[in-house]
Design a protein around this motif. Structure first.
Motif, PDB file in Angstrom:
ATOM      1  N   ARG A  57       0.830  -1.208   0.000  1.00  0.00           N
ATOM      2  CA  ARG A  57       0.000   0.000   0.000  1.00  0.00           C
ATOM      3  C   ARG A  57       0.866   1.260   0.000  1.00  0.00           C
ATOM      4  NH1 ARG A  57      -1.290  -3.245   4.153  1.00  0.00           N
ATOM      5  NH2 ARG A  57       0.302  -3.086   5.760  1.00  0.00           N
ATOM      6  N   ASN A  58       0.227   2.382  -0.284  1.00  0.00           N
ATOM      7  CA  ASN A  58       0.819   3.717  -0.126  1.00  0.00           C
ATOM      8  C   ASN A  58       2.081   3.935  -0.953  1.00  0.00           C
ATOM      9  OD1 ASN A  58      -1.151   4.334   1.912  1.00  0.00           O
ATOM     10  ND2 ASN A  58       0.117   3.240   3.401  1.00  0.00           N
ATOM     11  N   ASN A  59       2.243   3.177  -2.044  1.00  0.00           N
ATOM     12  CA  ASN A  59       3.441   3.311  -2.884  1.00  0.00           C
ATOM     13  C   ASN A  59       4.733   3.112  -2.094  1.00  0.00           C
ATOM     14  OD1 ASN A  59       2.326   4.178  -5.616  1.00  0.00           O
ATOM     15  ND2 ASN A  59       1.387   5.705  -4.273  1.00  0.00           N
ATOM     16  N   GLU A  60       4.647   2.336  -1.034  1.00  0.00           N
ATOM     17  CA  GLU A  60       5.829   2.122  -0.185  1.00  0.00           C
ATOM     18  C   GLU A  60       6.903   1.350  -0.939  1.00  0.00           C
ATOM     19  OE1 GLU A  60       2.823   1.961   3.652  1.00  0.00           O
ATOM     20  OE2 GLU A  60       3.888   0.151   3.016  1.00  0.00           O
ATOM     21  N   LEU A  61       8.148   1.550  -0.518  1.00  0.00           N
ATOM     22  CA  LEU A  61       9.282   1.007  -1.247  1.00  0.00           C
ATOM     23  C   LEU A  61       9.633  -0.422  -0.845  1.00  0.00           C
ATOM     24  CD1 LEU A  61      11.612   4.143  -1.157  1.00  0.00           C
ATOM     25  CD2 LEU A  61      10.049   3.433  -2.970  1.00  0.00           C
ATOM     26  N   GLN A  62       9.225  -0.828   0.358  1.00  0.00           N
ATOM     27  CA  GLN A  62       9.681  -2.117   0.868  1.00  0.00           C
ATOM     28  C   GLN A  62       8.875  -3.285   0.316  1.00  0.00           C
ATOM     29  OE1 GLN A  62       7.668  -0.130   2.714  1.00  0.00           O
ATOM     30  NE2 GLN A  62       5.962  -1.579   2.847  1.00  0.00           N
ATOM     31  N   TRP A  63       9.573  -4.420   0.201  1.00  0.00           N
ATOM     32  CA  TRP A  63       8.946  -5.712  -0.074  1.00  0.00           C
ATOM     33  C   TRP A  63       8.822  -6.413   1.264  1.00  0.00           C
ATOM     34  CZ3 TRP A  63       7.038  -7.906  -4.524  1.00  0.00           C
ATOM     35  CH2 TRP A  63       6.775  -9.268  -4.506  1.00  0.00           C
ATOM     36  N   TYR A  64       7.598  -6.730   1.674  1.00  0.00           N
ATOM     37  CA  TYR A  64       7.399  -7.405   2.952  1.00  0.00           C
ATOM     38  C   TYR A  64       7.727  -8.886   2.813  1.00  0.00           C
ATOM     39  CZ  TYR A  64       5.021  -3.442   5.223  1.00  0.00           C
ATOM     40  OH  TYR A  64       4.721  -2.239   5.804  1.00  0.00           O
ATOM     41  N   GLN A  65       8.504  -9.407   3.769  1.00  0.00           N
ATOM     42  CA  GLN A  65       8.864 -10.826   3.749  1.00  0.00           C
ATOM     43  C   GLN A  65       9.130 -11.296   5.181  1.00  0.00           C
ATOM     44  OE1 GLN A  65      12.379 -11.081   1.302  1.00  0.00           O
ATOM     45  NE2 GLN A  65      13.696 -10.128   2.828  1.00  0.00           N
ATOM     46  N   ASN A 242     -21.098   0.825  12.234  1.00  0.00           N
ATOM     47  CA  ASN A 242     -20.011   1.431  12.998  1.00  0.00           C
ATOM     48  C   ASN A 242     -18.867   0.415  13.092  1.00  0.00           C
ATOM     49  OD1 ASN A 242     -18.240   2.528  14.948  1.00  0.00           O
ATOM     50  ND2 ASN A 242     -19.919   3.672  15.882  1.00  0.00           N
ATOM     51  N   PRO A 243     -17.747   0.648  12.399  1.00  0.00           N
ATOM     52  CA  PRO A 243     -16.680  -0.348  12.347  1.00  0.00           C
ATOM     53  C   PRO A 243     -15.908  -0.513  13.650  1.00  0.00           C
ATOM     54  CG  PRO A 243     -15.992   1.652  11.240  1.00  0.00           C
ATOM     55  CD  PRO A 243     -17.434   1.841  11.591  1.00  0.00           C
ATOM     56  N   PHE A 244     -16.164   0.380  14.610  1.00  0.00           N
ATOM     57  CA  PHE A 244     -15.487   0.269  15.906  1.00  0.00           C
ATOM     58  C   PHE A 244     -16.375  -0.393  16.958  1.00  0.00           C
ATOM     59  CE2 PHE A 244     -13.780   3.994  13.650  1.00  0.00           C
ATOM     60  CZ  PHE A 244     -12.533   3.461  13.366  1.00  0.00           C
ATOM     61  N   HIS A 245     -17.488  -0.961  16.473  1.00  0.00           N
ATOM     62  CA  HIS A 245     -18.337  -1.803  17.310  1.00  0.00           C
ATOM     63  C   HIS A 245     -18.246  -3.246  16.828  1.00  0.00           C
ATOM     64  CE1 HIS A 245     -21.022   1.813  18.690  1.00  0.00           C
ATOM     65  NE2 HIS A 245     -19.818   1.810  19.236  1.00  0.00           N
ATOM     66  N   GLN A 246     -17.081  -3.639  16.348  1.00  0.00           N
ATOM     67  CA  GLN A 246     -16.810  -5.009  15.920  1.00  0.00           C
ATOM     68  C   GLN A 246     -15.391  -5.361  16.360  1.00  0.00           C
ATOM     69  OE1 GLN A 246     -16.164  -5.972  11.808  1.00  0.00           O
ATOM     70  NE2 GLN A 246     -15.282  -3.967  11.298  1.00  0.00           N
ATOM     71  N   PRO A 247     -15.056  -6.655  16.394  1.00  0.00           N
ATOM     72  CA  PRO A 247     -13.688  -7.050  16.758  1.00  0.00           C
ATOM     73  C   PRO A 247     -12.662  -6.533  15.753  1.00  0.00           C
ATOM     74  CG  PRO A 247     -15.196  -8.910  16.946  1.00  0.00           C
ATOM     75  CD  PRO A 247     -15.955  -7.823  16.242  1.00  0.00           C
ATOM     76  N   HIS A 248     -11.478  -6.255  16.258  1.00  0.00           N
ATOM     77  CA  HIS A 248     -10.341  -5.828  15.442  1.00  0.00           C
ATOM     78  C   HIS A 248      -9.173  -6.776  15.674  1.00  0.00           C
ATOM     79  CE1 HIS A 248     -11.122  -1.438  14.123  1.00  0.00           C
ATOM     80  NE2 HIS A 248     -12.290  -1.999  14.388  1.00  0.00           N
ATOM     81  N   TYR A 249      -8.270  -6.820  14.699  1.00  0.00           N
ATOM     82  CA  TYR A 249      -7.018  -7.565  14.870  1.00  0.00           C
ATOM     83  C   TYR A 249      -5.841  -6.584  14.859  1.00  0.00           C
ATOM     84  CZ  TYR A 249      -6.704  -7.388   9.707  1.00  0.00           C
ATOM     85  OH  TYR A 249      -6.658  -6.988   8.392  1.00  0.00           O
ATOM     86  N   ILE A 250      -4.669  -7.059  15.281  1.00  0.00           N
ATOM     87  CA  ILE A 250      -3.512  -6.209  15.548  1.00  0.00           C
ATOM     88  C   ILE A 250      -2.488  -6.346  14.425  1.00  0.00           C
ATOM     89  CG2 ILE A 250      -1.634  -5.751  17.192  1.00  0.00           C
ATOM     90  CD1 ILE A 250      -3.440  -7.233  19.299  1.00  0.00           C
ATOM     91  N   LEU A 251      -1.892  -5.213  14.043  1.00  0.00           N
ATOM     92  CA  LEU A 251      -0.823  -5.209  13.042  1.00  0.00           C
ATOM     93  C   LEU A 251       0.394  -4.448  13.573  1.00  0.00           C
ATOM     94  CD1 LEU A 251      -3.762  -4.368  11.443  1.00  0.00           C
ATOM     95  CD2 LEU A 251      -2.344  -5.083   9.518  1.00  0.00           C
ATOM     96  N   LEU A 252       1.579  -4.967  13.283  1.00  0.00           N
ATOM     97  CA  LEU A 252       2.850  -4.307  13.576  1.00  0.00           C
ATOM     98  C   LEU A 252       3.684  -4.341  12.300  1.00  0.00           C
ATOM     99  CD1 LEU A 252       3.719  -6.179  16.919  1.00  0.00           C
ATOM    100  CD2 LEU A 252       2.668  -3.904  16.729  1.00  0.00           C
ATOM    101  N   ASN A 253       4.172  -3.204  11.861  1.00  0.00           N
ATOM    102  CA  ASN A 253       4.960  -3.205  10.629  1.00  0.00           C
ATOM    103  C   ASN A 253       5.920  -2.026  10.588  1.00  0.00           C
ATOM    104  OD1 ASN A 253       2.410  -1.531   9.946  1.00  0.00           O
ATOM    105  ND2 ASN A 253       3.803  -1.052   8.249  1.00  0.00           N
ATOM    106  N   LEU A 254       6.935  -2.180   9.749  1.00  0.00           N
ATOM    107  CA  LEU A 254       7.857  -1.092   9.440  1.00  0.00           C
ATOM    108  C   LEU A 254       7.823  -0.881   7.935  1.00  0.00           C
ATOM    109  CD1 LEU A 254      10.061   0.977  10.080  1.00  0.00           C
ATOM    110  CD2 LEU A 254      11.750  -0.874   9.896  1.00  0.00           C
ATOM    111  N   ALA A 255       7.172   0.207   7.517  1.00  0.00           N
ATOM    112  CA  ALA A 255       7.172   0.585   6.108  1.00  0.00           C
ATOM    113  C   ALA A 255       8.358   1.509   5.846  1.00  0.00           C
ATOM    114  CB  ALA A 255       5.859   1.270   5.746  1.00  0.00           C
ATOM    115  N   ILE A 256       8.697   1.662   4.565  1.00  0.00           N
ATOM    116  CA  ILE A 256       9.826   2.499   4.164  1.00  0.00           C
ATOM    117  C   ILE A 256       9.394   3.353   2.977  1.00  0.00           C
ATOM    118  CG2 ILE A 256      12.203   2.523   3.303  1.00  0.00           C
ATOM    119  CD1 ILE A 256      12.566  -0.253   4.646  1.00  0.00           C
ATOM    120  N   GLY A 257       9.595   4.668   3.089  1.00  0.00           N
ATOM    121  CA  GLY A 257       9.309   5.579   1.987  1.00  0.00           C
ATOM    122  C   GLY A 257       7.828   5.676   1.692  1.00  0.00           C
TER     123      GLY A 257
END
Length: 283
Positions: A57-65, A242-257
């Motif tokens: 997403r967001n035209n980011e430079l990194q390849w996630y692996q 209302n999307p904040f009246h439903q369960p959510h899951y957690i994300l952790l990431n380091l994007a670049i550029g």
């Protein structure tokens, strides 16, 4: 077993030493219901976490692996690297930025708990140390389990990136506006210089991000300082959901550029985004 946590900050005020209590969720009637302490060395626990792969997403430079996320000494380490990787989806005639790049010039990791751990309401705490160099875009966030983005709802407990070229700490929520992929945002944007003025060594230290989520509101804190409060009476999609009246899951990431990260071309790599723990408390 939970690692020892210090609940008192000691600092000097003139000649006096003052003890300042940190917020303890258990003292407010909450119980620890899920925790990731990153106790085991090696790979990320597959029972908790899944990986994003490739350009996302967001035209980011990194390849996630997967190899860029490891666990060592009780901490998750997401490493951003400058390295050239062939894009297996390369198509020189494509107008899609994910396909018309012959190479990825950077690699990193993005992990999430989708389908493995999801929660609705409560307190989430993440203790982490972020790299604030040019081009870095670390994040702690959640997404709702149903509907496509942004109708599913997004909570950015922490983002660090460039806003009009200025390094910024952000605490946001997003939901759907009229039109496909259009989002409404409740943003808090704090210039990073505010933190450096208080502590020039801020980037070299761990900090505690906390989200307090109830049916009425989302409050996002950094080191016990309230950054943003989102009124959930306002966060209604055009279809009434209302999307904040439903369960959510957690994300952790380091994007670049990308759209907001800044130009990493003069930054020295590798870079590390280090997470000590993720904890969820509920009443």
């Amino acid at each position: 077993m939970i690692k020892h946590k210090l609940f008192f900050l000691i600092f000097s005020l003139g000649t006096a030493t003052v003890a300042q209590a940190q917020f303890d969720p258990t003292s407010a009637g909450y119980k620890l219901v899920w925790q990731e302490e990153f106790e085991n060395s090696g790979q990320v626990n597959p029972e908790f976490w899944s990986f994003e792969k490739g350009f996302k997403r967001n035209n980011e430079l990194q390849w996630y692996q997967e190899p860029n996320a490891t666990v060592k000494d009780g901490k998750l380490i997401i490493t951003g690297k400058r390295e050239q990787l062939n894009n297996p989806n390369f198509d020189p005639d494509s107008k899609d930025w994910k396909r018309n790049r012959k190479f990825a010039e950077y690699t990193s990791s993005s992990i999430n708990t989708r389908g493995k751990y999801e929660f609705q309401y409560g307190i989430m705490e993440v203790r982490a140390k972020i790299d604030t160099s040019m081009g870095m875009w670390p994040a702690i966030w959640t997404l709702g389990i149903s509907k496509p983005w942004p109708s599913n709802g997004e909570i950015d407990v922490m983002e660090y990136y460039r806003v009009k070229g200025e390094a910024t700490i952000l605490a946001n929520a997003a939901w759907a506006d009229e039109g496909q992929y259009n989002a409404k945002w409740d943003n808090a944007k704090i210039p990073f210089t505010d933190y450096l003025k208080k502590d020039p060594d801020w980037p070299n230290k761990f900090h505690l991000w906390r989200m307090e989520w109830t049916e009425q509101s989302i409050k996002i804190y950094l080191d016990d300082e309230l950054l943003n409060e989102v009124d959930l009476a306002r966060t209604i999609n055009p279809d009434g959901f209302n999307p904040f009246h439903q369960p959510h899951y957690i994300l952790l990431n380091l994007a670049i550029g990308g759209n907001n990260g800044g130009d990493p071309s003069k930054t020295i790599f590798p870079k590390e985004y280090v997470v000590d723990y993720v904890r969820v408390y509920q009443k």
